[in-house]
Structure formats: structure tokens, C-alpha cells
Design a protein around this motif. Sequence first.
Motif, PDB file in Angstrom:
ATOM      1  N   LYS A   1     -31.675  45.521  47.250  1.00 58.85           N
ATOM      2  CA  LYS A   1     -31.043  46.411  48.233  1.00 58.85           C
ATOM      3  C   LYS A   1     -30.309  45.615  49.311  1.00 58.85           C
ATOM      4  O   LYS A   1     -29.202  45.984  49.736  1.00 58.85           O
ATOM      5  CB  LYS A   1     -32.097  47.319  48.867  1.00 58.85           C
ATOM      6  CG  LYS A   1     -32.660  48.366  47.917  1.00 58.85           C
ATOM      7  CD  LYS A   1     -33.691  49.240  48.615  1.00 58.85           C
ATOM      8  CE  LYS A   1     -34.189  50.332  47.688  1.00 58.85           C
ATOM      9  NZ  LYS A   1     -35.205  51.188  48.332  1.00 58.85           N
ATOM     10  N   SER A   2     -30.918  44.514  49.745  1.00 56.30           N
ATOM     11  CA  SER A   2     -30.300  43.676  50.765  1.00 56.30           C
ATOM     12  C   SER A   2     -28.985  43.080  50.273  1.00 56.30           C
ATOM     13  O   SER A   2     -27.963  43.105  50.978  1.00 56.30           O
ATOM     14  CB  SER A   2     -31.265  42.550  51.172  1.00 56.30           C
ATOM     15  OG  SER A   2     -30.642  41.660  52.080  1.00 56.30           O
TER      16      SER A   2
ATOM     17  N   ARG B   1     -26.293  45.864  49.902  1.00 53.74           N
ATOM     18  CA  ARG B   1     -25.770  46.269  51.213  1.00 53.74           C
ATOM     19  C   ARG B   1     -24.739  45.273  51.713  1.00 53.74           C
ATOM     20  O   ARG B   1     -23.664  45.640  52.187  1.00 53.74           O
ATOM     21  CB  ARG B   1     -26.911  46.387  52.242  1.00 53.74           C
ATOM     22  CG  ARG B   1     -27.725  47.662  52.162  1.00 53.74           C
ATOM     23  CD  ARG B   1     -28.532  47.879  53.424  1.00 53.74           C
ATOM     24  NE  ARG B   1     -29.407  46.766  53.723  1.00 53.74           N
ATOM     25  CZ  ARG B   1     -30.674  46.676  53.282  1.00 53.74           C
ATOM     26  NH1 ARG B   1     -31.179  47.631  52.527  1.00 53.74           N
ATOM     27  NH2 ARG B   1     -31.416  45.643  53.608  1.00 53.74           N
ATOM     28  N   ARG B   2     -25.079  43.995  51.594  1.00 54.45           N
ATOM     29  CA  ARG B   2     -24.186  42.938  52.062  1.00 54.45           C
ATOM     30  C   ARG B   2     -22.893  42.910  51.255  1.00 54.45           C
ATOM     31  O   ARG B   2     -21.798  42.801  51.795  1.00 54.45           O
ATOM     32  CB  ARG B   2     -24.911  41.595  51.960  1.00 54.45           C
ATOM     33  CG  ARG B   2     -24.143  40.421  52.538  1.00 54.45           C
ATOM     34  CD  ARG B   2     -24.992  39.168  52.532  1.00 54.45           C
ATOM     35  NE  ARG B   2     -26.072  39.269  53.506  1.00 54.45           N
ATOM     36  CZ  ARG B   2     -27.358  39.381  53.185  1.00 54.45           C
ATOM     37  NH1 ARG B   2     -27.719  39.441  51.924  1.00 54.45           N
ATOM     38  NH2 ARG B   2     -28.273  39.449  54.128  1.00 54.45           N
TER      39      ARG B   2
ATOM     40  N   LYS C   1     -20.778  46.008  52.020  1.00 57.87           N
ATOM     41  CA  LYS C   1     -20.240  45.912  53.380  1.00 57.87           C
ATOM     42  C   LYS C   1     -19.063  44.946  53.419  1.00 57.87           C
ATOM     43  O   LYS C   1     -18.023  45.233  54.008  1.00 57.87           O
ATOM     44  CB  LYS C   1     -21.336  45.441  54.346  1.00 57.87           C
ATOM     45  CG  LYS C   1     -20.890  45.360  55.795  1.00 57.87           C
ATOM     46  CD  LYS C   1     -22.055  44.926  56.674  1.00 57.87           C
ATOM     47  CE  LYS C   1     -21.644  44.866  58.133  1.00 57.87           C
ATOM     48  NZ  LYS C   1     -22.751  44.438  59.012  1.00 57.87           N
TER      49      LYS C   1
END
Length: 232
Positions: A115-116, A119-120, A123
Motif C-alpha cells: 500500500k505504501s 500510494r507513492r 502520487k
Amino acid sequence: MDKEKILIVDDEKEIRDLIDIYLRNEGYDTLKASDGMEALNILNNNDVQLIILDVMMPKLDGIQACMKIREEKNTPIIMLSAKSEDMDKIMGLTTGADDYITKPFNPLELIARVKSQLRRYIKLNNNASYKTKDFIEIDDLTINTETHEVIVEGKLVRLTPREFEILELLARNRGKVFSIENIYESVWKESFIQSDNTVMVHIRKIREKTEADPRKPRYIKTVWGVGYKIEK
């Protein structure tokens, strides 16, 4: 909105299936491969947003596969390995991996890292806040923050998402010195561990990709005993 698609690459079916179950429970689509060669074939024919890649595999191992993938793609890669020695970690990150987790692992920790990374990645590629200033120019180096591309002397340089974030952080704050701890916590969004040399490995890789002579860097300068900066 389409679901993010994740490629799981591991020669152990039980591990592939375990990861697959957890990812699908989180709403992701998955593809599976049992070795590096199969993974490359899948990537040539599918749009994938993240890759979970085992190190030890037949035909083409994870390190070699990661290097091949990085020749063309900036897709986030999380490496899996049964080994926990520092050199293995460095090797995995040096070849372009964005994160690293050792077996046996807690599936929930893996999901958190997935998930991290997603997201990065999303983004960096889609978020409008990264489009307010599309170009950062430093001599012969141009950073396109909208397309996530870096051009050096007219040639496209392929950076991993983490490498790009470090370069952009320093480029947006020219003249400011960032400690290794500052860089790690800004980019990885985690507390820094004193013995971790992940940032130095990434800085070295950025220099190798952007500098004519990495030993005499023009862009990212070392401030001895303090950290790194890009001069104004």
C-alpha cells in the motif's frame, strides 16, 4: 476506477498463493509467475502497478529480473528473500528495488508495504500537487515532475520511484543540506535506523545514472559529516 494490478513472482506455489489471497482480499488484481523469465513475458503484455519479486528463482533470478525490468520500467518492486544479511539487502536495492522484505514474513506487513509503495507511485505519477511546477532544471539535468522523467544532456535517465523522490527532494530545496536521516524519513515516511545505509546506496545509484563521473558529482554534493545537497 480500475483496480491496481500486482505481479507476484516466486518459484514456491504456496507463497504465490498466500500472497495472492491477501492481495485479493484487499481488492487488488493479481498476476502470478514462477520465475523471472515468465515475469518478463507477463510484463510485456500487461499493465502492472507493482511487482513482488523473489530473489532465488530458476531460469532468471530476482536480481537479474529486477535489472531487466529497470531497463524499461519504473514500476515499484518489492524484493523477497530468505536471506537477511546486509549485503543481500544492498544488492536488492542497488539493482533498483524499492523495498525489501525477508522470509518468513508477516503477510500483513507485506500488504502494508504494498500500500505504501502504491500510494507513492500513484502520487508521483498522478497527483496534481506534483504538477504545480512541472520542470526543475539544474545545468544539463532536467526533472519533469509530471511525467516522472529525468533528462541529462538530452538523454532519458531511468530512476526508480525512490531515486526520483530523493532527487526531487534535493532539487526542490537547492542549497539546503539534508542529513541521511532527513532524507530517509522524508522519502520512506518511516523512522530512521542508525545503521541503515539505504540512503547512501540510493544516492550512489542516482550518481551512477546522472553523472559523467560519479566520483566527482556535479549535482548531488556530499557535505561531509552532515549529509547531501544540490547547490543553488
